[in-house]
Each structure stands twice: as C-alpha cells, then as structure tokens.
Design an enzyme around this catalytic site. Structure first.
Site, short mmCIF file in Angstrom:
data_model
loop_
_atom_site.label_atom_id
_atom_site.label_comp_id
_atom_site.label_asym_id
_atom_site.label_seq_id
_atom_site.Cartn_x
_atom_site.Cartn_y
_atom_site.Cartn_z
N LYS A 73 0.83 -1.20 0.00
CA LYS A 73 0.00 0.00 0.00
C LYS A 73 0.87 1.26 0.00
CE LYS A 73 -4.16 -1.85 2.23
NZ LYS A 73 -3.78 -3.26 2.27
N GLU B 172 -2.81 6.47 8.26
CA GLU B 172 -3.55 7.48 7.52
C GLU B 172 -4.55 8.20 8.42
OE1 GLU B 172 -3.76 5.52 3.06
OE2 GLU B 172 -5.50 5.38 4.37
N HIS C 25 -14.05 -3.33 9.51
CA HIS C 25 -13.41 -3.01 8.23
C HIS C 25 -13.62 -4.10 7.18
CE1 HIS C 25 -11.56 0.19 10.48
NE2 HIS C 25 -11.05 -0.69 11.31
N ARG D 75 -6.58 -8.66 -7.99
CA ARG D 75 -7.23 -9.97 -8.03
C ARG D 75 -8.72 -9.76 -8.26
NH1 ARG D 75 -9.77 -9.57 -3.13
NH2 ARG D 75 -8.65 -8.51 -1.46
#
Length: 668
Positions: A116, A200, A235, A291
């Site tokens: 990421k 973040e 999440h 994917r």
C-alpha cells in the site's frame, strides 16, 4: 484456451471458478487440506490433490506444494482465487518459472500495488488524490507514533501488504497507538507474511466505492463500473451493491477513467479493483486489489458478464471480450455475506456443523455462491463465510425488496449466523434511502443490534406442538412395525383410565427456563398453561420438512420448526429462536456461576498473554489476545480484580470454553 487449470484456493471462490471452467469445457484440479478433504470444492472439481494439514500456513499458503500439484496433474494454468496467494508476486513468479500461467496480473504489477505504501507513492506521482498519511518504508514504532501525531487523531493503521480488514486498527488517542500497532503487525504477519503498516487520517463519514477494471496483454483496458461497499463491520464488507446509489454519470466516468489510468500505469493485466474513499465532493485513492474481489457477482449481475471467463480469456492471450463503449449498466444488484458469527457478541466468529442450510431457489433474480452444503462444518481454520446471497432487479428499490425476501427465506441451523442482522440492515429506512457510509452500522447499532426479544407464548406453543408431533410420529412408526398395532401403548390421544393426562415441557433459551403445562382435551386439542399465566388451546402437526401449521386459540399460524436432538429452532415472522428441551428428571439447567473464571469465547490460538499471576488489572484492560479465523480477539477484564492464575501461554491452542485465567476481587 487452456485444457486444464488448477485452483489454488478453497470454498466458494473455488466452486465459482469450477462452474465457469466447466461451462467453457476446461478441466479443473482442486487442492485441499486435511480439514477440507470432504469439502464441496473437492467434490466439484474433476481432480483433487491433498496439499497438507488444516492450518493455511501448512497447506494453502505453500506455493511449492500447489505448483507440484499443478505439474503432477498436467494443469497448464493456476487460478489463485482471492486471499491466500492471490496477491503474492513470488508465487506468480514461481508459476512462470514452472511453465504455468498465473491467471492474474504480472508479478511486477502485483509488487507495484501489493505494498500500500509503494502504491500510494505511485499514485502521488500520477497526481491521484490521496488521504493524508504516512506511506514510507521506515517502520520504527516511535517514528510511526510521531507520524500519527502529525496527521492528527483519529488515525487508521493498515497492513501495507493486505486487505479484507486484516491488520487494520482505528486509533483514537495517542495512548492506544502502541498496543494497536502491535496487534495490527501481528495480524498482518499472520495473514500476509508481512508486518509492515502505513498510517492514515481516519475519515469520519466516508463512503467506500471501488471500480472494477480489466486489462489484456494487447494494451486494452476498461472499467466495468463501480460498487458501493460502505456498509462494513471490523473493516470488512457486509453489504455490497452496484451501481453506487447517488452516483452521477460524470463522477462515474471520472472515477472509472482514474481507475483505468492507475492500472495502465503499472502494465496491469486481468481483473483488478481500484478502491476509493469518498467524502462530500472529494474522492481519494485507497488501494488496488490485484485480483478478483469477493463482491464481483454484483458487477456480473448489472453487466451480464462472467468475470471469471474474462480472466481465463485474458490469461490465455485473448483480447478483452468487450470495449468500453460496449459495456453498460442494467438494473441494480446487492450482495450480502452470510457469516458464521454472533452480531450480539461484537461479531465474534462461530464454529459448528450446518445441520440445516436452506435458501430460496436460484433464479434470474437470485444467486447463491457457496462453498458449503448442509452437513458441512465451519471450522476455526478459515474465514467463517458460509455463502454470498446476490439479488438483482430493474431498480434499487425492487432489488432491495428481493434482498429482504431472500433473507426471510434463508434458514441456517447449527451455527450462529448474521442472517437476522443482515435482514435488519436491508430493512432499515436509512439504508433504503441510500444514505450509507462506513459508519452506518455503528450509527444505527441500536436498531440493527437490538437486545434479544423476550420469548412470547406463541413461540413456546409452536415448540410444544413440535414435541407433541414428534411423540405421535414415533408412536406411529413403532405401531407400524409392531405385531399389535392396536395396543394402547401406541395411542397418542392422551386417554387415561382415571383423570386427565398432563405433561410438563421444560424449555431453555439462553440462561432462562420456561415451563409449559399441557393437558389433553377432546380429540386432538391440547390445553397449554403458559409461563405468562395465559392458557392456549393448541392443535397441529409438524411435517417432516419442518413446516408447522398450528391453530392457537383459533388463530392459524404457519411456521418452521427444525429439530435436532433436543434443540428446536423456531422460525416465525422473520425471527429465529433456539429452544432446548430439558429432561425434567435430570434437567441440564444453566451451569453454576463461574465466578472469576475467564473462558475462551471460541477455539483458537493464544497470541499474547498480557498479564501474570498476582497482577492487579482494571476493568476494560486487555488480558489475553486470541487469534481465530484469521482475526485477533482481545479478551478484557469485566471489572477491577487481581489475577490469581494463568493457565495458558503464548502459542497455546485452546478450545471454546477453556478457562484461560482466574480473577479475584475484593468481594472474593
């Protein structure tokens, strides 16, 4: 096109790939662990190869074993599904080195987006808007804590190499950061073999919108529109829909073109998903999943395309089946994930055997993707998803009505599930209006997760009738094989020489007990004295399929009552109650007070014992961290106390209900 492929995965995605391959005339090879030797994907494939013990680290995550199986069976290509090795660049390289086609993007594209941090650096260079945060390579804990302070709380710690909510933690204060970082790192290492994280800014009311992209080896790339995946817990996505509600054509094109540009920038091939987080008029790049996604069926339903077929064609060197101008949206689709979990216990994963598994029949409006059958077990080794229920109709309101009906017709017995919770989401007025964001479940928790409804007389009466019906059916069977089928021992009308026939039934739901006193009246009529003090007249017989049409005080009621041993699952008016019939001669009533014991809520592995004997602990303090079904679960103190004994250590395996440690309070 390939003649034979191996599927390096399990469960519903393996079954999904097998379905398309069979339609295309491609033979399939399944792989399985010891826990999956009788699984549906094994039975569905043309061939199957054992690759190791139950734990994924010893089977499904061993790329060399999977490649050996592919070569041994003559497979030409490997489809990785999602999860496990699907985004492992090293595995993609190993397939190529072995002469196998990896049905996915090039290894370099996986590497580019697999981290990421690196992906966000690439997007920053391409001027794609990013959420403020730290995406660097330095992983010193002190540095990460300092970066979190710069960003400003709340922040989100995310596994750099993963997805699906694994290795992700919301941190609201500086005091929580260190423990959350340790937990996220452990979970990331366990799930992806990489403990690196990024930090973040945590947006408070964002929408999670992702764009399906596809690219071939000839330079063509398209987007197959967007999906809204905002309704999440821990999440992880709970409900997905396509297209996103409220999406304008201008914004759709803007996000779609940005997603395609991101894919082309890394030389992408195959199926991929570019995920954005949107708040107000802004949207930010979040990550790219290299994917096929779990929620791909909603895209298939609105486009009429088979994305697995697209994967196979692109991987074999063909061009994309359609251009951008040839793609269009038709109708609206929803997908919900049926999980073995307990929403009333913070969505704690559950295990058990699927004693009964029933959904409405598939049609053009309803699709079921599942890797299990009735009789299969949900184990601690893998994700607890039972199935995906997907519906489609001409517009959102009609599709939502179909979703509600499909959930009402879904009955799962033997393991705790989230079916009622999903029905509550689908039936919520705010969801119907399309006002969703990632805080939806938390905001409406009181509506979606109400306290269990009290058990009413009607549910007890239905269970009582089911028990009486079972007694009658057993007597009828016994009479049929008897030499004297007219014997009074086989009569079920309640006749006695002197006085009335009475029977007491003791039911238990949770930790509460309920007594129903029955008295046989005229004919097949039964009078029941209920716990409320009321008396009901009961009449009706339970069919073998569990349907019960009962007459309760002259009111006819239809229900399902599914019995397994002494447990009755009563399904009525969209509600489900599990009642246990106690033996009045030896009632297994609620267990003794466990006092200061702390037990494992489910089977799993101890990853951290945070306390030692003699230590004073405070209410809410984390005592033990348990890993099960690829997720960590923190077990906390319910009150201030002193630890008297610790019975397990880091790395130990424990069964559900095992006593982990004992506590003493001043009262003790």
């Amino acid at each position: 096109m390939f003649d034979k492929i191996l599927i390096a995965n399990r469960g519903e995605i393996a079954c999904r790939v097998i379905e398309t391959a069979r339609r295309m005339g491609i033979a399939t090879v399944a792989v399985y662990s010891d826990a999956d030797q009788d699984a549906l994907h094994v039975a569905s494939a043309d061939e199957a190869i054992r690759i190791g013990p139950a734990a994924a680290m010893e089977s499904y995550l061993l790329g060399e074993k999977i490649i050996e199986a592919a070569l041994a069976t003559g497979a030409q290509a490997v489809h990785p599904g999602y999860g496990f090795l699907s985004e492992n660049a090293g595995f993609a390289d190993a397939c190529a080195d072995a002469g196998l086609t990896f049905i996915g993007p090039p290894a370099d594209a996986i590497r580019a987006m697999g981290s990421k941090s690196e992906a966000k650096a690439l997007m920053e260079k391409a001027s794609v808007p990013l959420v403020p945060g730290y995406h660097g390579v330095e992983q010193d804990s002190t540095l990460l804590a300092a970066e979190a302070e710069k960003i400003g709380y709340p922040v989100l710690i995310k596994a750099s190499a993963g997805g699906g909510g694994k290795g992700m933690r919301i941190v609201r204060t500086a005091e929580e950061f260190s423990a959350s970082l340790d937990s996220a790192r452990r979970e990331a290492a366990s799930s992806f073999g990489d403990e690196r994280v990024l930090v973040e800014k945590y947006l408070t009311a964002p929408r999670h919108i992702e764009v399906q992209v596809f690219a071939d080896s000839l330079g063509n790339a398209v987007y197959l529109f967007e999906r809204d995946c905002s309704v999440q817990r821990r999440h992880q996505k709970v409900v997905e829909e396509a297209p996103a509600p409220g999406m304008t054509e201008e914004r759709r094109a803007e996000m779609g073109e940005a997603a395609v540009a991101a894919a082309q920038a890394i030389g992408y091939q195959g199926a991929g998903t570019v995920e954005f987080i949107a708040e107000g008029d802004d949207f930010y790049f979040m990550e790219m999943n290299t994917r096929l996604q779990v929620e791909h069926p909603v895209t298939e339903m609105i486009t009429g395309q088979d994305l697995v077929e697209w994967q196979l064609r692109v991987a074999s060197g063909e061009a994309l089946p359609l251009s951008q101008s040839e793609l269009s949206i038709s109708g609206h689709a929803f997908e919900v994930r049926l999980y073995a979990e307990d929403p009333q216990r913070d969505f704690l994963p559950a295990t058990g055997r699927l004693l009964h598994f029933e959904t409405p029949p598939p049609s053009r409006h309803l699709r079921l993707d599942s890797g299990v059958r009735q009789g299969d077990s949900v184990t601690v080794y893998y994700d607890p998803m039972i199935a995906k229920l997907i519906v489609w109709d001409e517009d959102r309101a009609s599709a939502l009505a179909r979703l509600r009906a499909a959930l009402t017709g879904t009955h799962i017995v033997g393991v705790t599930t989230n079916t009622a919770f999903l029905a509550a989401v689908a039936g919520h007025p705010a969801f119907a209006e399309g006002g969703v964001d990632t805080g939806f479940i938390e905001r409406y928790a009181a509506d979606l997760l109400p306290a269990p409804a009290p058990l009413d007389d009607q549910i007890l009466a239905l269970a009582a009738l089911a028990e009486i019906s079972a007694v009658k059916q057993e007597a009828t069977r016994a009479a049929a094989v008897s030499g004297d089928d007219g014997s009074p021992w086989f009569q079920t009308g309640g006749w006695r020489l002197n006085g009335d026939t009475q029977r007491r039934l003791l039911f238990q739901e949770g930790d509460q007990d309920f007594a129903v006193d029955l008295r046989y009246a005229e004919g097949t009529l039964i009078e029941a004295a209920m716990p409320s003090g009321d008396t009901l007249t009961l009449q009706g017989d339970l069919r073998e399929d569990g349907h019960l049409r009962a007459d309760l005080n002259g009111r006819v009621v239809s229900a399902r009552v599914l019995r397994h041993d002494q447990d009755f699952t009563v399904l009525h008016a969209g509600k489900s109650h599990v009642l246990h019939l106690l033996d009045p001669r030896n009632p297994d009533l609620a267990g003794e007070d466990e006092g200061g014991q702390l037990t494992a809520p489910m089977s799993g592995k101890i990853v951290a014992v945070r306390v030692q004997a003699g230590e004073a602990v405070e209410q809410g303090q984390v005592l033990v961290v348990l890993e099960a079904m690829k997720m960590e679960h923190s077990i906390t103190a319910s009150h201030d106390a002193v630890v008297s004994n610790v019975f397990y250590a880091d790395g130990d395996l424990v069964e559900e209900g095992a006593e982990l440690l004992s506590l003493e309070t001043s009262e003790d």
